[in-house]
Design an enzyme around this catalytic site. Structure first.
Site, mmCIF file in Angstrom:
data_model
loop_
_atom_site.group_PDB
_atom_site.id
_atom_site.type_symbol
_atom_site.label_atom_id
_atom_site.label_comp_id
_atom_site.label_asym_id
_atom_site.label_seq_id
_atom_site.Cartn_x
_atom_site.Cartn_y
_atom_site.Cartn_z
ATOM 1 N N CYS A 1 3.608 1.324 2.622
ATOM 2 C CA CYS A 1 5.016 0.879 2.207
ATOM 3 C C CYS A 1 5.460 1.803 1.703
ATOM 4 O O CYS A 1 6.883 1.783 1.679
ATOM 5 C CB CYS A 1 4.434 -0.306 1.654
ATOM 6 S SG CYS A 1 3.444 -1.676 2.678
ATOM 7 N N CYS B 1 0.721 -1.151 -0.104
ATOM 8 C CA CYS B 1 0.162 0.073 0.030
ATOM 9 C C CYS B 1 0.987 1.178 0.209
ATOM 10 O O CYS B 1 2.119 1.297 -0.083
ATOM 11 C CB CYS B 1 -0.895 0.132 1.259
ATOM 12 S SG CYS B 1 0.108 0.214 3.001
ATOM 13 N N ASP C 1 7.621 24.283 -35.278
ATOM 14 C CA ASP C 1 8.769 24.567 -36.212
ATOM 15 C C ASP C 1 7.924 24.071 -37.782
ATOM 16 O O ASP C 1 7.358 23.135 -37.641
ATOM 17 C CB ASP C 1 9.895 23.589 -36.012
ATOM 18 C CG ASP C 1 11.038 23.899 -37.162
ATOM 19 O OD1 ASP C 1 11.249 25.164 -37.303
ATOM 20 O OD2 ASP C 1 11.523 22.791 -37.832
#
Length: 749
Positions: free
Chosen positions: A30, A27, A443
């Site tokens: 952790c 989770c 460009d």
């Protein structure tokens, strides 16, 4: 990627990037623990990814790989270094693989169904049914729930807690409380029909069903994460396995089939129709068509002939090609794509830091809330069963799985889908940049147009003949990488061998100068001629203006300081550029055309693709491109820039969001935030849309994860929710978040 060296100016500042595979995380808590522990090492920065079960760690030279592994191990998790030849990790936490989770889930489901039915349906109860339910629950709350108990115990040894702590405590409390009641009064369920919902309630069904629901959620979550990672795995497995390498034996060239990973730069290999090109290289013999869809997402094969560059993993659809290897191994485009995608998936967007900060204190707060719930219920009602039920429900529903999965699953899926479409997102912060962009600078050459300039005419303005003028111009232009220069050089070389050029010099976007056959040749824009002390006459300037007014790109050519003539060229608009401009406008972007060409040419292109004349900037140098971006930014615009050449790199870096066309140069790609591996402007629009869609998915996931806990915990504390329903809701929230992320897999289909 495991030990990628990052240049530094001083030895004590030298850093590496190490990727760790981490086992045992479940989770967001952790993730936060591992990041904090690694971050306490001097000079170490770590970004941990839950779905990938990995960490990307920036490490100073004074910290070894073993130091990192020991730190993670001391935190309560397993770790090992991921080696470059095994991208994404070569081992996983077997406790959380879909296969083992599936086995635990099947056992839990088979035993939980009778436990639930016997406990909740009086008609199915028999004498001493409580002991049977107890016996059926034992394997569920022990072996099936073992991943939760194991993780909780590991964290407890380190005086820490995660969502597994909540699950383990809730399930254990429900089981032990019920077992204690049954042991205290063995005759509690002696008579059939005495449902455990009365004064002496048993909670075996709660413990068993909660474990089953949570295992189902984790199984679906693990399976979904595995599917989400398939795009990157597919990308990294695209490369050819073998190569037909040409070797000279006794003066004769023969083909030798070798593993593709044994190629070295300079090797020549044969690619037949239908075969994959083994590595990046240049065609030396033959002509054919190459299908680049695997890397660029574009379905139309690209015609190639001698001198053209080709990319590894693309497919030769027609013609026999001989290719000279130029880049192999980790230097190839495919490997570069894999690194970019993996790094993007392992990073964190700024929005994800909020979830990290909350998860760091979430579990301890929930434990306190559960205790307070129990105490308040017991004090206010005196009902031990009700107090216990409310406390267990708070523990079960509060698990922050969805919170930990909200960001990384969306990143994993979005960047993986992008890789399939030939779109590379450099990092998660790019997603947030795309949300604010309102102007896109394009460009012209190579981005809006094909960039395949072709010489239309050679206008002589001196006593020199046209072939001689073209020969001199072609020789000096051959040393430049600019598309216009290359077009002139190709046109001249087709009419005869070009002489050598010495003393070559150039100005990006300005022009070239060199010594050819004993004369000084200068070619380029008017400003470049003036810089070299060459000033055209009024008549010559009028001829130049006439060529430009006709919509051509004109280049001055001077010999020994005097104007000798003009070479005119033309370019064509890419198919699909007009549709792409419309797509960009629908995304809320204002397109601005930027070009070094004259205004007449620029206006013709702008009109063809749907760009307003007021948004055309013509005659712009590379430095001027940077100034144009700054000017727009100073006016309050948030600017994206799309380009493909060396002369675009500075502007790409200056823009709030740089987008490189993958058909362009390496320096342009390195300066950009987004890279589209094809040369279609539509991919630029698609890249921005995918980035925004991924960010929107992350936000949606985080909203529902926060909303779920904000609503669920108070409802559970008030006793309005059964623990079994809480377990089902918690599992559903995680699956919902992952399923929402997986919707990104359909993007662009």
């Amino acid at each position: 990627m495991a030990t990628q060296q990052i240049p530094a100016q001083r030895a004590d500042q030298e850093q590496r990037v190490v990727e760790l595979s981490i086992q045992g995380m479940t989770c967001a808590s952790c993730v936060g623990r591992v990041e904090r522990k690694l971050g306490r090492l001097d000079g170490v920065e770590a970004s941990v990814n839950l779905p990938l079960e990995s960490a990307v760690v920036r490490v100073p030279a004074s910290i070894s790989d073993q130091d990192l592994i020991d730190t993670v191990t001391a935190t309560g998790y397993g770790a090992h270094v991921v080696h470059p030849d095994r991208p994404g990790g070569d081992a996983h936490d077997h406790e959380h693989t879909p296969s083992l989770l599936g086995a635990r889930l099947v056992l839990a489901a088979l035993l939980s169904v009778p436990v639930l039915l016997i406990s909740m349906v009086p008609a199915l109860q028999f004498a001493n049914w409580g002991w049977v339910v107890f016996a059926l629950s034992v394997p569920v709350v022990t072996w099936s729930a073992w991943p939760f108990h194991r993780a909780a115990a590991v964290n407890a040894r380190h005086l820490s807690s995660t969502m597994d702590t909540l699950v383990s405590i809730g399930v254990t409390a429900a089981f032990l409380f019920s077992a204690w009641q049954l042991a205290a009064d063995p005759t509690l369920t002696q008579h059939p029909g005495m449902a455990g919902m009365d004064a002496h309630a048993l909670y075996f069904e709660v413990a068993a069903v909660v474990v089953t629901f949570l295992l189902l959620g984790r199984f679906l979550e693990a399976s979904a994460k595995q599917r989400a990672g398939n795009a990157l795995k597919s990308l990294l497995s695209l490369g050819a396995r073998e190569a037909h390498v040409l070797r000279t034996v006794d003066g004769e060239r023969i083909e030798v089939t070798l593993p593709a990973d044994t190629l070295i730069p300079g090797d020549e290999f044969v690619v037949r129709p239908g075969e994959k090109i083994a590595t990046d290289g240049v065609v030396t013999e033959g002509a054919g068509a190459v299908d680049t869809a695997l890397l660029t997402g574009e379905s139309i094969p690209v015609e190639v002939t001698a001198g053209d560059a080709v990319t590894g993993a693309t497919i030769n659809t027609s013609g026999r090609l001989v290719v000279r290897a130029t880049r192999v191994g980790s230097d190839t485009v495919l490997s570069h794509m894999g690194r970019l995608v993996s790094q993007a998936q392992s990073g964190k967007a700024r929005i994800a830091r909020l979830a990290d900060r909350i998860s760091a204190v979430f579990v301890p707060v929930v434990l306190v809330l559960a205790i307070l719930t129990f105490v308040l219920w017991l004090v206010l009602t005196g009902d031990l069963d009700a107090a216990f039920t409310a406390a267990v429900t708070v523990l079960v529903i509060a698990c922050p799985c969805a919170l930990g999965l909200a960001t990384p699953t969306a990143l994993l899926t979005g960047t993986g889908r992008g890789a399939q479409l030939g779109i590379l997102i450099r990092g998660p912060q790019v997603l947030e940049d795309t949300r604010t962009v309102d102007t896109i600078v394009l460009d012209k050459t190579g981005t809006v147009t094909t960039g395949a300039m072709a010489v239309d005419d050679v206008v002589v303005l001196s006593d020199m003949d046209a072939p001689g003028l073209l020969r001199l111009a072609g020789a000096v232009e051959a040393a430049s990488e600019h598309p216009i220069a290359q077009a002139i050089a190709r046109h001249a070389a087709a009419r005869g061998r070009l002489p050598e050029t010495t003393g070559f010099s150039s100005a990006p976007g300005g022009g070239v100068r060199g010594e050819v056959d004993g004369v000084t040749v200068t070619a380029g824009r008017a400003a470049w001629l003036e810089e070299n002390g060459i000033r055209p006459t009024g008549e010559q300037t009028a001829a130049f203006g006439t060529a430009e007014d006709a919509g051509a790109t004109a280049v001055w050519v001077a010999v020994d300081g005097d104007v000798a003539g003009i070479i005119t060229l033309s370019d064509t608009v890419k198919e699909g550029s007009a549709a792409a401009i419309g797509h960009l406008r629908r995304l809320g972007l204002r397109p601005v055309l930027l070009t070094g060409d004259n205004r007449a040419v620029a206006l013709q292109v702008a009109a063809a693709v749907g760009i307003d004349a007021v948004d055309v900037r013509a005659g712009v140098t590379p430095a001027g491109k940077v100034d144009a971006v700054r000017e727009l930014q100073a006016a309050g615009a948030t600017v994206a820039m799309a380009g493909d050449g060396v002369n675009d790199a500075a502007a790409l870096a200056q823009a709030d969001l740089g987008i490189a066309m993958g058909s362009g140069t390496d320096v342009a790609i390195e300066a950009a935030d987004l890279t589209v591996m094809g040369n279609s402007l539509e991919q630029v629009a698609q890249a921005i849309e995918l980035s925004r869609r991924t960010l929107g998915t992350i936000k949606g996931n985080l909203f529902w994860a926060f909303f779920y806990n904000a609503v669920g915990i108070p409802v559970a504390a008030l006793g309005l929710l059964n623990p079994m329903l809480a377990g089902a809701a918690m599992a559903a929230s995680s699956v919902l978040v992952v399923a929402n992320s997986l919707r990104l897999r359909s993007f662009g289909r």
